[in-house]
Scaffold this motif. Structure first.
Motif, mmCIF file in Angstrom:
data_model
loop_
_atom_site.group_PDB
_atom_site.id
_atom_site.type_symbol
_atom_site.label_atom_id
_atom_site.label_comp_id
_atom_site.label_asym_id
_atom_site.label_seq_id
_atom_site.Cartn_x
_atom_site.Cartn_y
_atom_site.Cartn_z
ATOM 1 N N UNK A 1 -52.271 14.052 49.227
ATOM 2 C CA UNK A 1 -50.831 14.294 49.182
ATOM 3 C C UNK A 1 -50.471 15.170 47.993
ATOM 4 N N UNK A 2 -49.417 15.969 48.157
ATOM 5 C CA UNK A 2 -48.900 16.814 47.083
ATOM 6 C C UNK A 2 -47.389 16.662 47.045
ATOM 7 N N UNK A 3 -46.845 16.339 45.871
ATOM 8 C CA UNK A 3 -45.413 16.196 45.713
ATOM 9 C C UNK A 3 -44.807 17.414 45.043
ATOM 10 N N UNK A 4 -43.691 17.910 45.579
ATOM 11 C CA UNK A 4 -43.056 19.122 45.067
ATOM 12 C C UNK A 4 -41.594 19.164 45.515
ATOM 13 N N UNK A 5 -40.847 20.094 44.961
ATOM 14 C CA UNK A 5 -39.498 20.351 45.464
ATOM 15 C C UNK A 5 -39.473 21.600 46.342
ATOM 16 N N UNK A 6 -40.612 22.268 46.438
ATOM 17 C CA UNK A 6 -40.705 23.448 47.296
ATOM 18 C C UNK A 6 -40.649 23.025 48.763
ATOM 19 N N UNK A 7 -40.058 23.874 49.575
ATOM 20 C CA UNK A 7 -40.038 23.646 51.022
ATOM 21 C C UNK A 7 -41.213 24.423 51.604
ATOM 22 N N UNK B 1 -50.171 27.005 35.448
ATOM 23 C CA UNK B 1 -51.242 26.065 35.784
ATOM 24 C C UNK B 1 -52.429 26.786 36.421
ATOM 25 N N UNK B 2 -53.621 26.363 36.057
ATOM 26 C CA UNK B 2 -54.837 26.955 36.622
ATOM 27 C C UNK B 2 -55.381 26.095 37.764
ATOM 28 N N UNK B 3 -54.625 25.097 38.172
ATOM 29 C CA UNK B 3 -55.071 24.182 39.221
ATOM 30 C C UNK B 3 -53.849 23.637 39.968
ATOM 31 N N UNK B 4 -54.117 22.868 40.996
ATOM 32 C CA UNK B 4 -53.070 22.232 41.790
ATOM 33 C C UNK B 4 -53.363 20.735 41.817
ATOM 34 N N UNK B 5 -52.354 19.951 41.498
ATOM 35 C CA UNK B 5 -52.515 18.506 41.563
ATOM 36 C C UNK B 5 -52.302 18.009 42.985
ATOM 37 N N UNK B 6 -53.178 17.087 43.409
ATOM 38 C CA UNK B 6 -52.971 16.355 44.646
ATOM 39 C C UNK B 6 -53.548 14.968 44.436
ATOM 40 N N UNK B 7 -53.181 14.049 45.273
ATOM 41 C CA UNK B 7 -53.536 12.648 45.054
ATOM 42 C C UNK B 7 -53.736 11.932 46.374
ATOM 43 N N UNK B 8 -54.339 10.770 46.314
ATOM 44 C CA UNK B 8 -54.449 9.920 47.498
ATOM 45 C C UNK B 8 -53.421 8.791 47.469
ATOM 46 N N UNK B 9 -52.591 8.738 46.415
ATOM 47 C CA UNK B 9 -51.606 7.661 46.332
ATOM 48 C C UNK B 9 -50.193 8.202 46.533
ATOM 49 N N UNK B 10 -49.421 7.481 47.298
ATOM 50 C CA UNK B 10 -48.041 7.865 47.556
ATOM 51 C C UNK B 10 -47.213 7.797 46.272
ATOM 52 N N UNK B 11 -47.505 6.833 45.406
ATOM 53 C CA UNK B 11 -46.761 6.688 44.154
ATOM 54 C C UNK B 11 -46.916 7.930 43.281
ATOM 55 N N UNK B 12 -48.138 8.438 43.132
ATOM 56 C CA UNK B 12 -48.360 9.630 42.304
ATOM 57 C C UNK B 12 -47.733 10.865 42.936
ATOM 58 N N UNK B 13 -47.786 10.986 44.251
ATOM 59 C CA UNK B 13 -47.159 12.126 44.929
ATOM 60 C C UNK B 13 -45.642 12.076 44.757
ATOM 61 N N UNK B 14 -45.062 10.888 44.846
ATOM 62 C CA UNK B 14 -43.613 10.749 44.655
ATOM 63 C C UNK B 14 -43.224 11.116 43.229
ATOM 64 N N UNK B 15 -44.016 10.684 42.269
ATOM 65 C CA UNK B 15 -43.768 11.012 40.861
ATOM 66 C C UNK B 15 -43.828 12.521 40.652
ATOM 67 N N UNK B 16 -44.853 13.166 41.219
ATOM 68 C CA UNK B 16 -44.969 14.620 41.103
ATOM 69 C C UNK B 16 -43.792 15.340 41.735
#
Length: 85
Positions: free
Chosen positions: A17-23, A44-59
């Protein structure tokens, strides 16, 4: 009633999962070199993604921009590194 996602709980095995404000649209590619959410002078030289919904929501909530927070299912296409944080 909405409930808060559980921290550290895997959303679904094998799903990232990836959390963002971009559409974004299906097929859009996330690319490095976007501005940091924490420092305006850092690309940023990387992209954050996660397997947890909590971290994606925070991002998504921390993401820069004026839009609504969004969470997307993403598929890594490059080298994957675990962030120890």
């Amino acid at each position: 009633m909405m409930t808060e996602p559980a921290p550290f709980e895997v959303y679904e095995e094998g799903v990232y999962l990836h959390g963002t404000k971009a559409v974004l649209e299906p097929g859009d590619r996330l690319t490095p070199q976007q501005p940091s959410n924490y420092r305006d002078d850092l690309a940023m030289s990387h992209i954050y993604f996660t397997q947890t919904l909590a971290a994606a929501a925070w991002g998504a909530q921390l993401a820069q921009g004026e839009g609504q927070p969004h969470i997307y299912v993403v598929e890594p296409t490059g080298k994957v590194e675990d962030d120890p944080n």
